[in-house]
Design a protein around this motif. Structure first.
Motif, mmCIF file in Angstrom:
data_model
loop_
_atom_site.group_PDB
_atom_site.id
_atom_site.type_symbol
_atom_site.label_atom_id
_atom_site.label_comp_id
_atom_site.label_asym_id
_atom_site.label_seq_id
_atom_site.Cartn_x
_atom_site.Cartn_y
_atom_site.Cartn_z
ATOM 1 N N GLY A 260 -52.203 33.735 -39.670
ATOM 2 C CA GLY A 260 -51.610 35.051 -39.454
ATOM 3 C C GLY A 260 -50.351 35.259 -40.271
ATOM 4 O O GLY A 260 -50.174 36.299 -40.922
ATOM 5 N N TYR A 261 -49.465 34.279 -40.262
ATOM 6 C CA TYR A 261 -48.220 34.398 -41.026
ATOM 7 C C TYR A 261 -48.475 34.303 -42.536
ATOM 8 O O TYR A 261 -47.873 35.036 -43.319
ATOM 9 N N ARG A 262 -49.347 33.406 -42.944
ATOM 10 C CA ARG A 262 -49.675 33.312 -44.368
ATOM 11 C C ARG A 262 -50.282 34.625 -44.867
ATOM 12 O O ARG A 262 -49.915 35.158 -45.913
ATOM 13 N N ASN A 263 -51.266 35.114 -44.110
ATOM 14 C CA ASN A 263 -52.034 36.272 -44.555
ATOM 15 C C ASN A 263 -51.179 37.517 -44.744
ATOM 16 O O ASN A 263 -51.422 38.306 -45.661
ATOM 17 N N VAL A 264 -50.193 37.719 -43.867
ATOM 18 C CA VAL A 264 -49.415 38.951 -43.992
ATOM 19 C C VAL A 264 -48.610 38.956 -45.280
ATOM 20 O O VAL A 264 -48.422 40.014 -45.899
ATOM 21 N N ILE A 265 -48.140 37.807 -45.726
ATOM 22 C CA ILE A 265 -47.409 37.738 -46.989
ATOM 23 C C ILE A 265 -48.358 37.946 -48.167
ATOM 24 O O ILE A 265 -48.109 38.768 -49.055
ATOM 25 N N ILE A 266 -49.460 37.233 -48.168
ATOM 26 C CA ILE A 266 -50.423 37.339 -49.264
ATOM 27 C C ILE A 266 -51.006 38.745 -49.342
ATOM 28 O O ILE A 266 -51.076 39.357 -50.413
ATOM 29 N N GLN A 267 -51.410 39.283 -48.188
ATOM 30 C CA GLN A 267 -52.062 40.587 -48.155
ATOM 31 C C GLN A 267 -51.106 41.706 -48.529
ATOM 32 O O GLN A 267 -51.461 42.605 -49.294
ATOM 33 N N SER A 268 -49.892 41.671 -48.009
ATOM 34 C CA SER A 268 -48.944 42.746 -48.319
ATOM 35 C C SER A 268 -48.541 42.707 -49.784
ATOM 36 O O SER A 268 -48.408 43.760 -50.432
ATOM 37 N N ASP A 269 -48.349 41.520 -50.350
ATOM 38 C CA ASP A 269 -48.043 41.403 -51.780
ATOM 39 C C ASP A 269 -49.171 42.001 -52.617
ATOM 40 O O ASP A 269 -48.929 42.755 -53.568
ATOM 41 N N SER A 270 -50.396 41.662 -52.256
ATOM 42 C CA SER A 270 -51.559 42.120 -53.016
ATOM 43 C C SER A 270 -51.745 43.631 -52.908
ATOM 44 O O SER A 270 -51.935 44.320 -53.919
ATOM 45 N N LEU A 271 -51.674 44.170 -51.695
ATOM 46 C CA LEU A 271 -51.894 45.599 -51.498
ATOM 47 C C LEU A 271 -50.769 46.437 -52.104
ATOM 48 O O LEU A 271 -51.005 47.530 -52.622
ATOM 49 N N LEU A 272 -49.547 45.916 -52.046
ATOM 50 C CA LEU A 272 -48.422 46.625 -52.647
ATOM 51 C C LEU A 272 -48.605 46.719 -54.160
ATOM 52 O O LEU A 272 -48.362 47.752 -54.775
ATOM 53 N N LYS A 273 -49.090 45.644 -54.740
ATOM 54 C CA LYS A 273 -49.262 45.577 -56.197
ATOM 55 C C LYS A 273 -50.310 46.576 -56.677
ATOM 56 O O LYS A 273 -50.165 47.175 -57.753
ATOM 57 N N ILE A 274 -51.362 46.788 -55.890
ATOM 58 C CA ILE A 274 -52.432 47.692 -56.324
ATOM 59 C C ILE A 274 -52.324 49.078 -55.687
ATOM 60 O O ILE A 274 -53.227 49.907 -55.806
ATOM 61 N N GLY A 275 -51.209 49.328 -55.001
ATOM 62 C CA GLY A 275 -50.967 50.660 -54.451
ATOM 63 C C GLY A 275 -51.775 51.008 -53.224
ATOM 64 O O GLY A 275 -52.020 52.194 -52.951
ATOM 65 N N LYS A 276 -52.183 49.997 -52.448
ATOM 66 C CA LYS A 276 -53.001 50.269 -51.266
ATOM 67 C C LYS A 276 -52.334 49.795 -49.978
ATOM 68 O O LYS A 276 -52.998 49.590 -48.968
ATOM 69 N N ILE A 277 -51.014 49.648 -50.019
ATOM 70 C CA ILE A 277 -50.283 49.164 -48.840
ATOM 71 C C ILE A 277 -50.403 50.125 -47.662
ATOM 72 O O ILE A 277 -50.304 49.736 -46.502
ATOM 73 N N SER A 278 -50.650 51.407 -47.956
ATOM 74 C CA SER A 278 -50.708 52.417 -46.884
ATOM 75 C C SER A 278 -52.131 52.688 -46.396
ATOM 76 O O SER A 278 -52.335 53.620 -45.595
ATOM 77 N N ASN A 279 -53.106 51.907 -46.848
ATOM 78 C CA ASN A 279 -54.482 52.091 -46.363
ATOM 79 C C ASN A 279 -54.507 52.059 -44.835
ATOM 80 O O ASN A 279 -53.986 51.128 -44.211
ATOM 81 N N PHE A 280 -55.114 53.077 -44.251
ATOM 82 C CA PHE A 280 -55.062 53.227 -42.794
ATOM 83 C C PHE A 280 -56.280 54.003 -42.339
ATOM 84 O O PHE A 280 -56.478 55.154 -42.743
ATOM 85 N N ASN A 281 -57.117 53.390 -41.491
ATOM 86 C CA ASN A 281 -58.296 54.063 -40.965
ATOM 87 C C ASN A 281 -57.880 54.887 -39.748
ATOM 88 O O ASN A 281 -58.062 54.473 -38.597
ATOM 89 N N LYS A 282 -57.301 56.041 -40.030
ATOM 90 C CA LYS A 282 -56.739 56.881 -38.981
ATOM 91 C C LYS A 282 -57.801 57.343 -37.981
ATOM 92 O O LYS A 282 -57.583 57.299 -36.763
ATOM 93 N N GLU A 283 -58.939 57.767 -38.476
ATOM 94 C CA GLU A 283 -59.992 58.273 -37.593
ATOM 95 C C GLU A 283 -60.438 57.203 -36.598
ATOM 96 O O GLU A 283 -60.584 57.468 -35.399
ATOM 97 N N GLU A 284 -60.644 56.000 -37.093
ATOM 98 C CA GLU A 284 -61.108 54.909 -36.226
ATOM 99 C C GLU A 284 -60.070 54.546 -35.172
ATOM 100 O O GLU A 284 -60.385 54.405 -33.986
ATOM 101 N N VAL A 285 -58.821 54.383 -35.603
ATOM 102 C CA VAL A 285 -57.798 53.903 -34.674
ATOM 103 C C VAL A 285 -57.435 54.977 -33.645
ATOM 104 O O VAL A 285 -57.140 54.656 -32.483
ATOM 105 N N ILE A 286 -57.480 56.242 -34.020
ATOM 106 C CA ILE A 286 -57.193 57.304 -33.059
ATOM 107 C C ILE A 286 -58.329 57.424 -32.047
ATOM 108 O O ILE A 286 -58.096 57.641 -30.849
#
Length: 212
Positions: free
Chosen positions: A37-63
């Motif tokens: 969990g701790y490893r993944n959040v660093i790796i995933q956030s670095d990766s998504l920030l780099k490719i401009g997808k840090i804000s990906n959010f399935n709003k319909e599903e979560v609501i």
């Protein structure tokens, strides 16, 4: 020996949501799940920030899920937040976590006492630390998730309290609004503060959890 899921940041600026903990009981994470969990959040956030997808959010599903959870005890928001976190869906996890905090306060005000009281367990620290570390990667995303939570809350009643008069809690909403206001009114300063906070957390996480 259990790994203690606690990473303390020295930042004073955006630690607010990190240390406002809600106590609840969830299925205990295994040592490896905590490490991942701790490893993944660093790796995933670095990766998504780099490719401009840090804000990906399935709003319909979560609501859609939140509307189902509105008829249940607030523990369910947090339990589902953990499920999303383990799927590396951090924005969805954060949405349910912050909404769950408000619902918990709403329930407290309705019946006059703290529900599932007792602060500082591994599970609540784990969710709190991971989602805030992720959100600190990008202030606009942090702000937008909080705005989504506020909008949802203001438009949807907590039907679990259908037999009680629901008293709207202001404390959590005000804290969320303060963070939004700060990001909007001081964009450069808040960006730097969030970066320092996130970098500090990332350093501590790497020092401890990347060695496991």
């Amino acid at each position: 020996m259990r790994i203690k899921s606690r990473v303390v940041s020295k930042s004073k600026n955006f630690g607010l949501l990190l240390f406002v903990l809600i106590s609840f009981q969830l299925k205990a994470q295994t040592d490896q799940e905590l490490v991942n969990g701790y490893r993944n959040v660093i790796i995933q956030s670095d990766s998504l920030l780099k490719i401009g997808k840090i804000s990906n959010f399935n709003k319909e599903e979560v609501i859609s899920l939140a509307r189902k959870l509105d008829s249940q005890y607030p523990l369910q928001y947090l339990s589902n937040s953990l499920k999303y976190l383990n799927q590396k869906k951090y924005n969805e996890s954060a949405f349910l976590y912050f909404l769950g905090k408000i619902r918990k306060k709403e329930l407290d005000k309705s019946n006059g006492f703290n529900n599932y009281d007792g602060v500082g367990g591994d599970a609540d620290n784990f969710i709190n630390e991971v989602v805030v570390t992720y959100l600190a990667s990008d202030g606009d995303n942090y702000k937008n998730i909080l705005k989504q939570v506020i909008t949802y809350y203001e438009r949807n009643s907590y039907t679990y309290l259908k037999n009680n008069k629901s008293e709207k809690p202001s404390e959590e909403l005000n804290e969320y609004k303060k963070i939004i206001d700060r990001i909007e009114s001081e964009p450069e300063k808040s960006k730097q503060d969030l970066k320092e906070f996130r970098d500090d957390m990332a350093t501590k996480i790497k020092e401890y959890f990347f060695q496991q």
